[in-house]
Design an enzyme around this catalytic site. Structure first.
Site, PDB file in Angstrom:
ATOM      1  N   ASN A 210      32.463  -1.636  -6.888  1.00 39.32           N
ATOM      2  CA  ASN A 210      33.648  -1.141  -6.176  1.00 39.32           C
ATOM      3  C   ASN A 210      33.351   0.245  -5.622  1.00 39.32           C
ATOM      4  OD1 ASN A 210      34.415   0.930  -8.233  1.00 39.32           O
ATOM      5  ND2 ASN A 210      34.546  -0.910  -9.500  1.00 39.32           N
ATOM      6  N   PRO A 305      34.794  -7.496 -20.846  1.00 40.27           N
ATOM      7  CA  PRO A 305      35.597  -6.858 -21.903  1.00 40.27           C
ATOM      8  C   PRO A 305      36.361  -5.688 -21.304  1.00 40.27           C
ATOM      9  CG  PRO A 305      33.293  -6.207 -22.088  1.00 40.27           C
ATOM     10  CD  PRO A 305      33.354  -7.263 -21.019  1.00 40.27           C
ATOM     11  N   ASP A 306      37.517  -5.366 -21.882  1.00 40.29           N
ATOM     12  CA  ASP A 306      38.276  -4.192 -21.435  1.00 40.29           C
ATOM     13  C   ASP A 306      37.884  -3.018 -22.334  1.00 40.29           C
ATOM     14  OD1 ASP A 306      40.404  -2.205 -21.180  1.00 40.29           O
ATOM     15  OD2 ASP A 306      41.348  -3.715 -19.893  1.00 40.29           O
ATOM     16  N   PHE A 323      43.820   5.141 -16.787  1.00 41.45           N
ATOM     17  CA  PHE A 323      44.151   5.299 -15.372  1.00 41.45           C
ATOM     18  C   PHE A 323      44.698   3.972 -14.883  1.00 41.45           C
ATOM     19  CE2 PHE A 323      42.842   9.162 -13.022  1.00 41.45           C
ATOM     20  CZ  PHE A 323      42.467   9.935 -14.109  1.00 41.45           C
ATOM     21  N   LYS A 337      50.608  -1.373 -18.110  1.00 39.85           N
ATOM     22  CA  LYS A 337      49.271  -1.084 -18.675  1.00 39.85           C
ATOM     23  C   LYS A 337      49.386  -0.128 -19.871  1.00 39.85           C
ATOM     24  CE  LYS A 337      46.819  -2.069 -14.413  1.00 39.85           C
ATOM     25  NZ  LYS A 337      46.238  -1.629 -13.162  1.00 39.85           N
TER      26      LYS A 337
HETATM   27  O1  PMT Z   1      35.674   7.622  -8.799  1.00 39.25           O
HETATM   28  P1  PMT Z   1      36.533   8.126  -7.649  1.00 39.25           P
HETATM   29  O2  PMT Z   1      35.970   7.759  -6.295  1.00 39.25           O
HETATM   30  O3  PMT Z   1      36.825   9.594  -7.782  1.00 39.25           O
HETATM   31  O4  PMT Z   1      37.936   7.357  -7.716  1.00 39.25           O
HETATM   32  C1  PMT Z   1      38.804   7.588  -8.783  1.00 39.25           C
HETATM   33  C2  PMT Z   1      39.484   6.292  -9.253  1.00 39.25           C
HETATM   34  C3  PMT Z   1      40.387   5.759  -8.155  1.00 39.25           C
HETATM   35  C4  PMT Z   1      38.412   5.235  -9.626  1.00 39.25           C
HETATM   36  C5  PMT Z   1      40.306   6.677 -10.545  1.00 39.25           C
HETATM   37  O5  PMT Z   1      41.265   7.650 -10.216  1.00 39.25           O
HETATM   38  C6  PMT Z   1      40.970   5.467 -11.156  1.00 39.25           C
HETATM   39  O6  PMT Z   1      42.038   5.046 -10.761  1.00 39.25           O
HETATM   40  N1  PMT Z   1      40.294   4.859 -12.184  1.00 39.25           N
HETATM   41  C7  PMT Z   1      40.735   3.599 -12.813  1.00 39.25           C
HETATM   42  C8  PMT Z   1      40.327   2.428 -11.964  1.00 39.25           C
HETATM   43  C9  PMT Z   1      40.727   1.097 -12.606  1.00 39.25           C
HETATM   44  O7  PMT Z   1      39.849   0.350 -12.948  1.00 39.25           O
HETATM   45  O8  PMT Z   1      42.027   0.940 -12.778  1.00 39.25           O
HETATM   46  P2  PMT Z   1      42.706  -0.397 -13.409  1.00 39.25           P
HETATM   47  O9  PMT Z   1      44.140  -0.213 -13.133  1.00 39.25           O
HETATM   48  O10 PMT Z   1      42.028  -1.610 -12.901  1.00 39.25           O
HETATM   49  O11 PMT Z   1      42.387  -0.278 -14.962  1.00 39.25           O
HETATM   50  C10 PMT Z   1      43.290   0.294 -15.899  1.00 39.25           C
HETATM   51  C11 PMT Z   1      42.540   1.088 -16.949  1.00 39.25           C
HETATM   52  O12 PMT Z   1      41.729   0.223 -17.758  1.00 39.25           O
HETATM   53  C12 PMT Z   1      41.595   2.136 -16.394  1.00 39.25           C
HETATM   54  O13 PMT Z   1      41.676   3.267 -17.226  1.00 39.25           O
HETATM   55  C13 PMT Z   1      40.207   1.494 -16.510  1.00 39.25           C
HETATM   56  O14 PMT Z   1      39.180   2.455 -16.721  1.00 39.25           O
HETATM   57  C14 PMT Z   1      40.386   0.617 -17.758  1.00 39.25           C
HETATM   58  N2  PMT Z   1      39.556  -0.596 -17.743  1.00 39.25           N
HETATM   59  C15 PMT Z   1      39.801  -1.570 -16.821  1.00 39.25           C
HETATM   60  C16 PMT Z   1      39.073  -2.751 -16.887  1.00 39.25           C
HETATM   61  C17 PMT Z   1      38.079  -2.895 -17.884  1.00 39.25           C
HETATM   62  N3  PMT Z   1      37.342  -4.002 -17.958  1.00 39.25           N
HETATM   63  N4  PMT Z   1      37.851  -1.904 -18.762  1.00 39.25           N
HETATM   64  C18 PMT Z   1      38.582  -0.757 -18.710  1.00 39.25           C
HETATM   65  O15 PMT Z   1      38.364   0.163 -19.504  1.00 39.25           O
END
Ligand code: PMT
Length: 401
Positions: A210, A305-306, A323, A337
């Site tokens: 991504n 895995p998360d 995030f 979330k």
């Molecule tokens: O890296 P940059 O270009 O500066 O951009 C920043 C960003 C947009 C990536 C950052 O601000 C951000 O939003 N990061 C989280 C991206 C994400 O995966 O969001 P999500 O809504 O899909 O996931 C929710 C949370 O679960 C996040 O904290 C993520 O890290 C975590 N996650 C998700 C999936 C997974 N398999 N494992 C995780 O830990």
């Protein structure tokens, strides 16, 4: 804001094109309550007039070694004693060289030699000049004498070239000043931060990934270090310098990231998941490069895995900050979330807009927790990271008391 109340900051401006940014820095320092006086090298006057700083600070600006009018206000020894911090921004290659050699042929250098207070330098110059051995040796000498080196940044330069040598932005320098004077709110704490994208291999040369650049996570690492934390940064593949004292653990896939996180999670007080972890990976990873044959190809994906949910369900769990990257119904999705992943805080950002989210220098965040929320307006990721770390520190300390 008054975080710099009662702090005397002597802003030294030397003669480079970045001198115009010193005016904004001056304004930001005053806004935080600092008393600011400005001393300019004669060359700086070619780039910005002393009147600008006079108007901003309301005080005489010091340029000449023997200036009767300015001396009536404070002489150079008094100024050297008055300052809690001498911040030279921009610090040109010439000024750095003279500082390293102990020259005192202008007022700024004389004060630098006379002062016993902390000196911080924000180097700014053409990238070739910055990379020259002579400049690097001067920087090493100055660092070995405990002068603080803040920057430089990398990127496009006024001369049209690109590379290291750009002065840190005024907002970034302000964060450094705040961190210097503010007692660390995360002092003695261990913070782990995930950052950047993951890459899920299809074959030895292709992957699913991504647009995450890692900028948000790396800015958080720097902000947590500034707040006194010991930082472990678990990073997917990005092209960014490692912030200060952070321990860097690199990884490629979501599986790798989980392994790195779990093998270093013991003793972590705060876990911040800013990485954009791929939710799915190809079920099969081909051992050899896949040849094109059929007109269509189907990839079967399986769930990853998360990482965050795994950490938040550990028996000895750290304080967990997630995030949420959203393109619709930001608050609803973020709060789901927050609950489903059993988080303490979630920072949500829009990721379909041009000026925030993935791969840009700025962001805006809506921060939610069980009993509250805060909106952080769009600004540089450096500044927003410092604000988020402040919120996390507040909530962490109130949760543990
Ligand atoms: O890296 P940059 O270009 O500066 O951009 C920043 C960003 C947009 C990536 C950052 O601000 C951000 O939003 N990061 C989280 C991206 C994400 O995966 O969001 P999500 O809504 O899909 O996931 C929710 C949370 O679960 C996040 O904290 C993520 O890290 C975590 N996650 C998700 C999936 C997974 N398999 N494992 C995780 O830990």
């Amino acid at each position: 804001m008054t975080d710099l109340l009662n702090k005397n900051i002597l802003l030294g401006v030397s003669g480079g094109i970045a001198a115009y940014k010193a005016a904004e820095l001056c304004r930001l320092l005053i806004k935080q309550g600092a008393s600011v006086r400005v001393v300019m090298s004669p060359a700086a006057e070619e780039f910005i007039r002393p009147l600008t700083f006079h108007a901003l600070t309301g005080h005489a600006v010091y340029v000449e070694l023997f200036d009767a009018e300015a001396s009536n206000a404070m002489d150079h020894i008094e100024l050297a004693r008055w300052a809690d911090l001498l911040l030279i921004a921009p610090a040109t290659a010439d000024t750095l060289a003279k500082l390293a050699q102990g020259y005192a042929d202008n007022l700024l250098l004389t004060i630098a030699l006379a002062t016993e207070s902390q000196i911080a330098l924000a180097p700014a110059m053409n990238q070739q000049m910055y990379q020259k051995q002579a400049t690097q040796d001067n920087l090493k000498t100055l660092a070995s004498r405990s002068l603080l080196l803040w920057g430089p940044d990398e990127g496009e330069q006024a001369c049209g070239e690109s590379g290291p040598g750009r002065m840190l932005e005024p907002g970034h320098l302000l964060q450094k000043v705040l961190a210097l004077f503010k007692p660390g709110r995360l002092q003695g704490l261990n913070v782990m931060i995930t950052a950047g994208p993951t890459r899920e291999a299809i074959d030895p040369v292709r992957y699913i990934s991504n647009r995450s650049s890692g900028k948000m996570g790396y800015a958080l690492a720097e902000a947590a270090i500034n707040a006194g934390a010991k930082v472990t940064l678990v990073s997917g593949p990005v092209c960014l310098p490692v912030p200060g004292s952070a321990q860097l653990l690199t990884c490629q896939s979501a599986d790798d990231m989980l392994q790195q996180v779990l093998s270093h999670i013991n003793g972590i007080d705060i876990f911040i998941a800013s990485a954009a972890v791929a939710d799915y990976r190809p079920q099969q990873q081909a051992a050899d490069k896949i040849k094109k044959s059929a007109d269509e190809m189907t990839l079967k994906l399986v769930r990853n895995p998360d990482v965050l949910a795994t950490v938040s369900s550990l028996e000895q769990r750290p304080f967990c900050v997630g995030f949420a990257a959203e393109t619709a119904d930001l608050e609803t999705h973020a709060r789901i979330k927050l609950q489903q992943k059993r988080l303490d805080v979630i920072a949500a950002n829009w990721v379909h807009e041009k000026h925030s989210g993935f791969d840009v220098d700025e962001n805006a965040l809506s921060v939610f927790w069980a009993q509250g929320e805060r909106q952080l307006e769009r600004q540089s990721k450096t500044v927003i990271a410092a604000q988020l770390v402040d919120i996390i520190a507040d909530l962490f300390h109130s949760a543990s008391h």
